[in-house]
Design a protein around this motif. Sequence first.
Motif, PDB file in Angstrom:
ATOM      1  N   ALA A 129       0.818  -1.213   0.000  1.00 47.83           N
ATOM      2  CA  ALA A 129       0.000   0.000   0.000  1.00 47.83           C
ATOM      3  C   ALA A 129       0.857   1.270   0.000  1.00 47.83           C
ATOM      4  O   ALA A 129       0.599   2.211  -0.764  1.00 47.83           O
ATOM      5  N   ASN A 134      -0.280   0.155  -4.243  1.00 43.11           N
ATOM      6  CA  ASN A 134      -1.368  -0.725  -4.686  1.00 43.11           C
ATOM      7  C   ASN A 134      -2.675  -0.357  -4.005  1.00 43.11           C
ATOM      8  O   ASN A 134      -2.696  -0.116  -2.785  1.00 43.11           O
ATOM      9  N   PRO A 135      -3.791  -0.324  -4.731  1.00 47.03           N
ATOM     10  CA  PRO A 135      -5.090  -0.082  -4.093  1.00 47.03           C
ATOM     11  C   PRO A 135      -5.482  -1.249  -3.202  1.00 47.03           C
ATOM     12  O   PRO A 135      -4.941  -2.355  -3.303  1.00 47.03           O
ATOM     13  N   GLU A 136      -6.466  -1.005  -2.343  1.00 43.64           N
ATOM     14  CA  GLU A 136      -6.863  -2.010  -1.352  1.00 43.64           C
ATOM     15  C   GLU A 136      -7.291  -3.321  -1.989  1.00 43.64           C
ATOM     16  O   GLU A 136      -6.964  -4.409  -1.504  1.00 43.64           O
TER      17      GLU A 136
END
Length: 411
Positions: A129, A134-136
Amino acid sequence: MRHEPLDSIPATAAPTTEDMLRVWGADHCVQDSSAGVYLQWIRRFRAYCTQRNLDERAELTLAGAHRFIAWYARHRDLKPQRLGGARTALYALSRVYRVMGLSLPAWQDPRRARPPATALLRAYADHLARRRGNPEVTVRGKLRHIGKLSEHLARRGKTWRTMTLTDIDEFLIVCAHRYARSTVADMAGSIRSFARFLLATGRISIDLADSVIAPVQPRHARPRRALPWEDVQRLLRAVDISTARGLRDYALLLMMSTYGFGAGEVIRLRLQDIDWSAGTLKVMRPKTGVAFTLPLLPAVAKVLARYLRKGRPPNTPTRHVFVRMMMPFGPLSASSAVRHILTKHAKAAGLDAPYLGSHVLRHSNAARQLDLGTRPRVLSDLLGHRDPESISAYVRIAIQSLRHVSLPVPT
């Protein structure tokens, strides 16, 4: 049953039967028969609150509904699992309170995502993250893949420190017999990422990442699925627009087939994205994050306006255009909801298509545009592709136009 406008509802201490019928009638989604059942359960609930000296508002939560259901089931010698209608009725009552502006506790505490199970995975999730951006949803996917690998290692008495390339290869071979090639390729990518993290943080001493082999993904190995344009028209004609749900489905399917939207575009569309005076529609491509403006075509505008006036429930907790047609009227949250709408009406239309995924209308629109003579470069821009070569997959669908589309010949 006739219903008065919502602005005539008085802000009394507790909603009356007339208040409830007004709110539910304005929602367009509660039939008279359902309203009658709701009222029966609400009378029982109010008797329960009076008998036990409970505050009705405080009990209008999911936990309170479960307590009432358990009490009623004991007294009637019934199974609580068979009394789901009571929970729906009490939620319907809580909605009336909120529409009338009367305060209530939250129906359900917001769900918190479970943190990763171990300190190592928590550190890896933080790395993805914070350091990798990186998105969730991507982080959750990679953690899920690593979790499967961890289970595989545990069954063989291995840990991350004793893991070898042979263990990884064996895991991916097992996965190849259970999952699609694209899924296994994603898993291999997650394992490479995790192996690099283990090496960078000193948890392993051998660089395994570059040796992880993923299944080869041939570009455009098969044409994308699409419907003949005549079948798209049959699909739209099969939608029953005499109901609120039908108005929503027709507007959604019309927009997908007219503009070539995928599921992501339609479920993210919000009321503020529609500029009625300018006649435009603002859309964001989910994969690229690029926003662009399209003309709001008159036929689409007419259908959208009818849905918003007569189909979409008022006082919804979201600004999304397309919402679920049952309480709590939240937004359509996943492409699976769009796929369900599509397959339901395709069945009603008698379509016998081998594939009816949520993107089938997007592919159908692309093939239709090529058949009508749209240049591939223009179509690529309209569909929001990062790579102009992606349009070659759609060209393979448009059999009628293959002779008229000029493609570079490799030398």
